[in-house]
Write a protein that holds these residues in place. Sequence first.
Motif, PDB file in Angstrom:
ATOM      1  N   ILE A 118      96.781  22.234 -26.332  1.00  0.00           N
ATOM      2  CA  ILE A 118      97.512  21.411 -25.362  1.00  0.00           C
ATOM      3  C   ILE A 118      96.518  20.994 -24.270  1.00  0.00           C
ATOM      4  N   GLY A 119      96.915  20.049 -23.452  1.00  0.00           N
ATOM      5  CA  GLY A 119      96.125  19.677 -22.284  1.00  0.00           C
ATOM      6  C   GLY A 119      96.823  20.165 -21.029  1.00  0.00           C
ATOM      7  N   VAL A 120      96.058  20.726 -20.091  1.00  0.00           N
ATOM      8  CA  VAL A 120      96.608  21.109 -18.790  1.00  0.00           C
ATOM      9  C   VAL A 120      95.717  20.475 -17.721  1.00  0.00           C
ATOM     10  N   THR A 121      96.276  19.521 -16.995  1.00  0.00           N
ATOM     11  CA  THR A 121      95.545  18.809 -15.941  1.00  0.00           C
ATOM     12  C   THR A 121      96.267  19.048 -14.625  1.00  0.00           C
ATOM     13  N   VAL A 122      95.550  19.593 -13.652  1.00  0.00           N
ATOM     14  CA  VAL A 122      96.142  19.828 -12.339  1.00  0.00           C
ATOM     15  C   VAL A 122      95.409  18.950 -11.329  1.00  0.00           C
ATOM     16  N   SER A 123      96.128  18.008 -10.722  1.00  0.00           N
ATOM     17  CA  SER A 123      95.527  17.195  -9.665  1.00  0.00           C
ATOM     18  C   SER A 123      96.077  17.652  -8.324  1.00  0.00           C
ATOM     19  N   TYR A 124      95.243  17.528  -7.288  1.00  0.00           N
ATOM     20  CA  TYR A 124      95.596  18.034  -5.958  1.00  0.00           C
ATOM     21  C   TYR A 124      95.689  16.870  -4.987  1.00  0.00           C
TER      22      TYR A 124
ATOM     23  N   TYR B  22     110.992  27.334  -8.637  1.00  0.00           N
ATOM     24  CA  TYR B  22     110.382  28.554  -9.157  1.00  0.00           C
ATOM     25  C   TYR B  22     108.903  28.483  -8.784  1.00  0.00           C
ATOM     26  N   TYR B  23     108.095  29.411  -9.251  1.00  0.00           N
ATOM     27  CA  TYR B  23     106.704  29.459  -8.806  1.00  0.00           C
ATOM     28  C   TYR B  23     105.721  29.300  -9.966  1.00  0.00           C
ATOM     29  N   ALA B  24     104.575  28.697  -9.639  1.00  0.00           N
ATOM     30  CA  ALA B  24     103.493  28.532 -10.608  1.00  0.00           C
ATOM     31  C   ALA B  24     102.242  29.178 -10.037  1.00  0.00           C
ATOM     32  N   VAL B  25     101.509  29.894 -10.880  1.00  0.00           N
ATOM     33  CA  VAL B  25     100.182  30.395 -10.513  1.00  0.00           C
ATOM     34  C   VAL B  25      99.162  29.614 -11.335  1.00  0.00           C
ATOM     35  N   VAL B  26      98.352  28.810 -10.642  1.00  0.00           N
ATOM     36  CA  VAL B  26      97.315  28.015 -11.311  1.00  0.00           C
ATOM     37  C   VAL B  26      96.007  28.811 -11.236  1.00  0.00           C
ATOM     38  N   PHE B  27      95.506  29.216 -12.400  1.00  0.00           N
ATOM     39  CA  PHE B  27      94.320  30.066 -12.476  1.00  0.00           C
ATOM     40  C   PHE B  27      93.238  29.276 -13.217  1.00  0.00           C
ATOM     41  N   SER B  28      92.244  28.805 -12.466  1.00  0.00           N
ATOM     42  CA  SER B  28      91.187  27.953 -13.020  1.00  0.00           C
ATOM     43  C   SER B  28      89.902  28.757 -13.065  1.00  0.00           C
TER      44      SER B  28
ATOM     45  N   GLY C 147     110.694  38.603 -14.093  1.00  0.00           N
ATOM     46  CA  GLY C 147     110.462  37.332 -13.418  1.00  0.00           C
ATOM     47  C   GLY C 147     109.461  36.422 -14.090  1.00  0.00           C
ATOM     48  N   TYR C 148     108.846  36.879 -15.180  1.00  0.00           N
ATOM     49  CA  TYR C 148     107.908  36.016 -15.927  1.00  0.00           C
ATOM     50  C   TYR C 148     108.700  34.942 -16.656  1.00  0.00           C
ATOM     51  N   LEU C 149     108.269  33.682 -16.544  1.00  0.00           N
ATOM     52  CA  LEU C 149     109.004  32.572 -17.154  1.00  0.00           C
ATOM     53  C   LEU C 149     108.237  31.861 -18.265  1.00  0.00           C
ATOM     54  N   GLY C 150     106.905  32.020 -18.304  1.00  0.00           N
ATOM     55  CA  GLY C 150     106.144  31.335 -19.347  1.00  0.00           C
ATOM     56  C   GLY C 150     104.730  31.038 -18.906  1.00  0.00           C
ATOM     57  N   VAL C 151     103.918  30.528 -19.843  1.00  0.00           N
ATOM     58  CA  VAL C 151     102.525  30.199 -19.518  1.00  0.00           C
ATOM     59  C   VAL C 151     102.088  28.975 -20.326  1.00  0.00           C
ATOM     60  N   GLU C 152     101.221  28.172 -19.710  1.00  0.00           N
ATOM     61  CA  GLU C 152     100.564  27.046 -20.377  1.00  0.00           C
ATOM     62  C   GLU C 152      99.073  27.190 -20.110  1.00  0.00           C
ATOM     63  N   SER C 153      98.247  27.030 -21.138  1.00  0.00           N
ATOM     64  CA  SER C 153      96.837  27.345 -20.973  1.00  0.00           C
ATOM     65  C   SER C 153      95.973  26.486 -21.888  1.00  0.00           C
ATOM     66  N   ALA C 154      94.832  26.071 -21.380  1.00  0.00           N
ATOM     67  CA  ALA C 154      93.856  25.340 -22.187  1.00  0.00           C
ATOM     68  C   ALA C 154      92.467  25.673 -21.671  1.00  0.00           C
ATOM     69  N   ARG C 155      91.488  25.585 -22.572  1.00  0.00           N
ATOM     70  CA  ARG C 155      90.106  25.814 -22.152  1.00  0.00           C
ATOM     71  C   ARG C 155      89.169  24.921 -22.950  1.00  0.00           C
TER      72      ARG C 155
ATOM     73  N   SER D  59      85.423  23.090 -21.102  1.00  0.00           N
ATOM     74  CA  SER D  59      84.327  23.484 -20.193  1.00  0.00           C
ATOM     75  C   SER D  59      84.823  24.401 -19.077  1.00  0.00           C
ATOM     76  N   ILE D  60      86.072  24.228 -18.661  1.00  0.00           N
ATOM     77  CA  ILE D  60      86.715  25.209 -17.769  1.00  0.00           C
ATOM     78  C   ILE D  60      88.019  25.657 -18.434  1.00  0.00           C
ATOM     79  N   GLY D  61      88.601  26.725 -17.911  1.00  0.00           N
ATOM     80  CA  GLY D  61      89.922  27.144 -18.356  1.00  0.00           C
ATOM     81  C   GLY D  61      90.934  26.849 -17.265  1.00  0.00           C
ATOM     82  N   VAL D  62      92.098  26.333 -17.658  1.00  0.00           N
ATOM     83  CA  VAL D  62      93.190  26.136 -16.707  1.00  0.00           C
ATOM     84  C   VAL D  62      94.429  26.807 -17.301  1.00  0.00           C
ATOM     85  N   THR D  63      94.874  27.890 -16.655  1.00  0.00           N
ATOM     86  CA  THR D  63      96.040  28.637 -17.117  1.00  0.00           C
ATOM     87  C   THR D  63      97.088  28.604 -16.009  1.00  0.00           C
ATOM     88  N   VAL D  64      98.274  28.105 -16.352  1.00  0.00           N
ATOM     89  CA  VAL D  64      99.356  28.055 -15.376  1.00  0.00           C
ATOM     90  C   VAL D  64     100.471  28.972 -15.862  1.00  0.00           C
ATOM     91  N   SER D  65     100.756  30.034 -15.088  1.00  0.00           N
ATOM     92  CA  SER D  65     101.877  30.912 -15.432  1.00  0.00           C
ATOM     93  C   SER D  65     103.023  30.633 -14.465  1.00  0.00           C
TER      94      SER D  65
END
Lengths: 105, 105
Positions: A53-59, B10-16, B42-50, B52-58
Amino acid sequence: MIIDNLKTPYYAVVFSTILTDNVEGYEAIANKMELLAKKQPGYLGVESARNSIGVTVSYWSSLEAITAWKNNVEHIEARELGRSKWYKKYRLRICKVEREYGFEN
Amino acid sequence: MIIDNLKTPYYAVVFSTILTDNVEGYEAIANKMELLAKKQPGYLGVESARNSIGVTVSYWSSLEAITAWKNNVEHIEARELGRSKWYKKYRLRICKVEREYGFEN
């Protein structure tokens, strides 16, 4: 690239995508949109990765800046093209960044 | 996988993340942490891709759920291992998801 010079509160748009099998033309338009986004008032940066999948976060500095980018004419055209050709599925989440932490080794 | 059944707010944790050249053992622990996160209240799910960098949103139901996961003992151990071996750099952002849109073809 990881963006690390931002001060809370600001906004994040989390754009998670699954592409179709027909991605001809996608990368050129995606790159063009990234360059165009950078020119918008209130744009702060982007972090992006893709494999299954693609995950793109813009700020962004404000909700108003996000809305203005959403309503940008070239962006609207690209989004319509994306829906008709390239995106099998996407979710777009508008988030307020409340806190952040970092690490660098 | 893209998560599409959540109701705001709800809340998102963006872990880059940027990894070091020494990723031995990383994937096993990352997978273990993903399984452990799924068991947290309280965990609702995760989306993740990697690439050149990794972007994981839980996604989480509350700030309290995020704090409890942050303080989980196995998670603390994994994080310390990550800082000493696998992570060159990371940013972690705690965000309130205010609105969302979706598309599916």
